[in-house]
Design a protein around this motif. Structure first.
Motif, PDB file in Angstrom:
ATOM      1  N   PRO A  31       0.988  -1.209  -0.077  1.00 11.75           N
ATOM      2  CA  PRO A  31       0.080   0.055  -0.036  1.00 11.75           C
ATOM      3  C   PRO A  31       0.827   1.302  -0.206  1.00 11.75           C
ATOM      4  O   PRO A  31       0.206   2.155  -0.653  1.00 11.75           O
ATOM      5  CB  PRO A  31      -0.822  -0.188   1.414  1.00 11.75           C
ATOM      6  N   PHE A  32       1.768   1.312   0.877  1.00 12.28           N
ATOM      7  CA  PHE A  32       2.766   2.671   0.891  1.00 12.28           C
ATOM      8  C   PHE A  32       3.598   2.592  -0.386  1.00 12.28           C
ATOM      9  O   PHE A  32       3.990   3.861  -0.794  1.00 12.28           O
ATOM     10  CB  PHE A  32       3.788   2.425   2.095  1.00 12.28           C
ATOM     11  N   GLN A  33       3.621   1.347  -1.322  1.00  7.26           N
ATOM     12  CA  GLN A  33       4.456   1.679  -2.280  1.00  7.26           C
ATOM     13  C   GLN A  33       3.855   2.431  -3.320  1.00  7.26           C
ATOM     14  O   GLN A  33       4.571   3.144  -4.166  1.00  7.26           O
ATOM     15  CB  GLN A  33       4.674   0.195  -3.010  1.00  7.26           C
ATOM     16  N   ILE A  34       2.267   2.607  -3.293  1.00  6.18           N
ATOM     17  CA  ILE A  34       1.515   3.322  -4.157  1.00  6.18           C
ATOM     18  C   ILE A  34       2.016   4.706  -4.027  1.00  6.18           C
ATOM     19  O   ILE A  34       1.919   5.517  -5.279  1.00  6.18           O
ATOM     20  CB  ILE A  34       0.280   3.288  -3.925  1.00  6.18           C
ATOM     21  N   LEU A  35       2.282   5.250  -2.959  1.00  9.39           N
ATOM     22  CA  LEU A  35       2.922   6.716  -2.599  1.00  9.39           C
ATOM     23  C   LEU A  35       4.158   6.880  -3.423  1.00  9.39           C
ATOM     24  O   LEU A  35       4.550   7.970  -3.835  1.00  9.39           O
ATOM     25  CB  LEU A  35       3.347   6.840  -1.210  1.00  9.39           C
ATOM     26  N   LEU A  36       5.083   5.838  -3.512  1.00 12.36           N
ATOM     27  CA  LEU A  36       6.346   6.050  -4.188  1.00 12.36           C
ATOM     28  C   LEU A  36       6.071   5.917  -5.637  1.00 12.36           C
ATOM     29  O   LEU A  36       7.310   6.516  -6.449  1.00 12.36           O
ATOM     30  CB  LEU A  36       7.440   4.905  -3.781  1.00 12.36           C
ATOM     31  N   PRO A  46      10.269  -2.638   4.089  1.00 10.75           N
ATOM     32  CA  PRO A  46      10.455  -3.431   2.874  1.00 10.75           C
ATOM     33  C   PRO A  46      11.827  -3.935   2.948  1.00 10.75           C
ATOM     34  O   PRO A  46      12.026  -5.212   2.611  1.00 10.75           O
ATOM     35  CB  PRO A  46      10.417  -2.221   1.929  1.00 10.75           C
ATOM     36  N   PHE A  47      12.922  -3.450   3.505  1.00 13.35           N
ATOM     37  CA  PHE A  47      14.290  -4.049   3.559  1.00 13.35           C
ATOM     38  C   PHE A  47      14.105  -5.047   4.607  1.00 13.35           C
ATOM     39  O   PHE A  47      14.903  -6.006   4.299  1.00 13.35           O
ATOM     40  CB  PHE A  47      15.187  -2.887   3.676  1.00 13.35           C
ATOM     41  N   THR A  94      10.780   1.047 -13.203  1.00  8.29           N
ATOM     42  CA  THR A  94      10.902   0.859 -11.711  1.00  8.29           C
ATOM     43  C   THR A  94       9.440   0.083 -11.100  1.00  8.29           C
ATOM     44  O   THR A  94       9.570  -0.945 -10.465  1.00  8.29           O
ATOM     45  CB  THR A  94      11.099   2.148 -10.988  1.00  8.29           C
ATOM     46  N   VAL A  95       8.375   0.442 -11.519  1.00 11.42           N
ATOM     47  CA  VAL A  95       7.197  -0.041 -11.066  1.00 11.42           C
ATOM     48  C   VAL A  95       7.229  -1.651 -11.565  1.00 11.42           C
ATOM     49  O   VAL A  95       6.839  -2.309 -10.672  1.00 11.42           O
ATOM     50  CB  VAL A  95       5.932   0.749 -11.850  1.00 11.42           C
ATOM     51  N   VAL A  96       7.715  -2.013 -12.635  1.00  7.49           N
ATOM     52  CA  VAL A  96       7.857  -3.366 -13.093  1.00  7.49           C
ATOM     53  C   VAL A  96       8.589  -4.173 -12.223  1.00  7.49           C
ATOM     54  O   VAL A  96       8.276  -5.262 -11.611  1.00  7.49           O
ATOM     55  CB  VAL A  96       8.121  -3.444 -14.655  1.00  7.49           C
TER      56      VAL A  96
END
Length: 332
Positions: A89-94, A113-114, A284-286
């Motif tokens: 969900p937070f990845q959407i912000l990026l 994430p890490f 990057t999204v891929v």
């Protein structure tokens, strides 16, 4: 080599118009592309969290599933569940063209994430070691691989992931925003060489060597069983069944590791090429999508290869686990 992660820029609007020359330039993504990214990430996020929650409940609830191997799968499912619940969900912000949450949140955002990625890598190594001992030294497996030892190793795995994550991101925490050239960026830098060696080259090498050994031993055992199949007694047939079960588990976990490699290799290949990862770009999204997709695929693999998972899910969905003594149910 340092890997830099930043927000994509384009000569269009400013992220912070009031700051003029101090603001980053904003790239406007097409509406259709934006909606596709939101829908896909949201759907995968929900599916990932739901499927891994089923794995966690299954292994935690049913006593028959409290085995050393399943404890390792439980640890992996916890990491995958966190990916689905928080990371995706937070990845959407990026994927947005500008970062508005400040330098501190920018750095803290990468911790989970890490941690989950590093914990998943170490869990894969532990799973490979478990299968190696089970196939190559089956007589001493019950004494070597006990639940208490596995629990200790799982705890050490997560502590190691947290510690390494802190060390890798320490420079970014020490001086917030030091790598930002303008306002509206989320830029961090990590030591790509250290990350590559500790969490890709060494673990992958160990996994490949262990599974090559497992494959050689499994093939030799299969040949031995075929050559002696006519003279098998009742006691031996039990042993043969046990060996078949172990080899089936090894094959299943081998598929798990193979899928893991396919999902994680693209991101590390990008790191190895020393290419700056621009957040907001389609490439990057891929890459990010493939990495996080692994967390969704793991429980799907369980559903295809593990009958106990399908039985457990049926009991969970039908709410039979709420019945008294349901933890003693036969799911094997």
């Amino acid at each position: 080599c340092d890997i830099k992660i930043s927000v994509l820029q384009s000569e269009t609007e400013l992220c912070f118009p009031q700051l003029l020359n101090m603001s980053c330039k904003k790239h406007t993504r097409p509406y259709t592309e934006t909606m596709i990214i939101y829908i896909v990430f949201s759907s995968i996020s929900l599916l990932t969290a739901s499927l891994n929650l089923l794995v966690i409940i299954s292994i935690s609830h049913f006593r028959q599933l409290h085995t050393p191997t399943n404890l390792l799968l439980l640890s992996l499912a916890v990491a995958d569940f966190l990916v689905g619940l928080f990371v995706m969900p937070f990845q959407i912000l990026l994927t947005e063209p500008c970062w508005f949450l400040g330098d501190l949140v920018c750095v803290l955002f990468y911790f989970l994430p890490f941690i989950t990625v590093y914990a998943s890598v170490v869990n894969m190594v532990l799973i490979s070691v478990d299968r190696y001992v089970a196939i190559c030294d089956p007589l001493r497996y019950p004494t070597k691989i006990t639940q208490k030892r596995v629990q200790v190793f799982i705890l050490l795995c997560w502590i190691y992931a947290v510690f390494c994550n802190f060390m890798i991101l320490y420079d970014n925490l020490k001086q917030l925003g030091r790598y930002n050239s303008c306002y509206g960026k989320c830029v961090i830098t990590i030591n790509g060489a250290v990350d590559m060696v500790l969490f890709f080259i060494l673990p992958i090498t160990a996994i490949i060597i262990l599974y090559m050994r497992v494959f050689v031993v499994a093939v030799s055992q299969a040949r031995a069983m075929r050559s002696h199949i006519a003279a098998v007694t009742l006691q031996c047939s039990v042993t043969v069944t046990a060996k078949k079960s172990e080899m089936k588990a090894a094959r299943t976990l081998g598929v798990l590791v193979a899928v893991f490699l396919m999902c994680y290799c693209p991101s590390y290949c990008v790191s190895l090429s020393n290419y700056d990862i621009m957040i907001g770009s389609s490439s990057t999204v891929v890459v990010i999508f493939l990495t996080y997709l692994n967390s969704c695929l793991n429980p799907v693999i369980y559903a295809f290869f593990y009958p106990w998972f399908r039985k457990s899910v049926k009991l969970i969905v039908t709410l039979e686990i709420l019945q008294p003594n349901s933890c003693e149910a036969n799911v094997l």
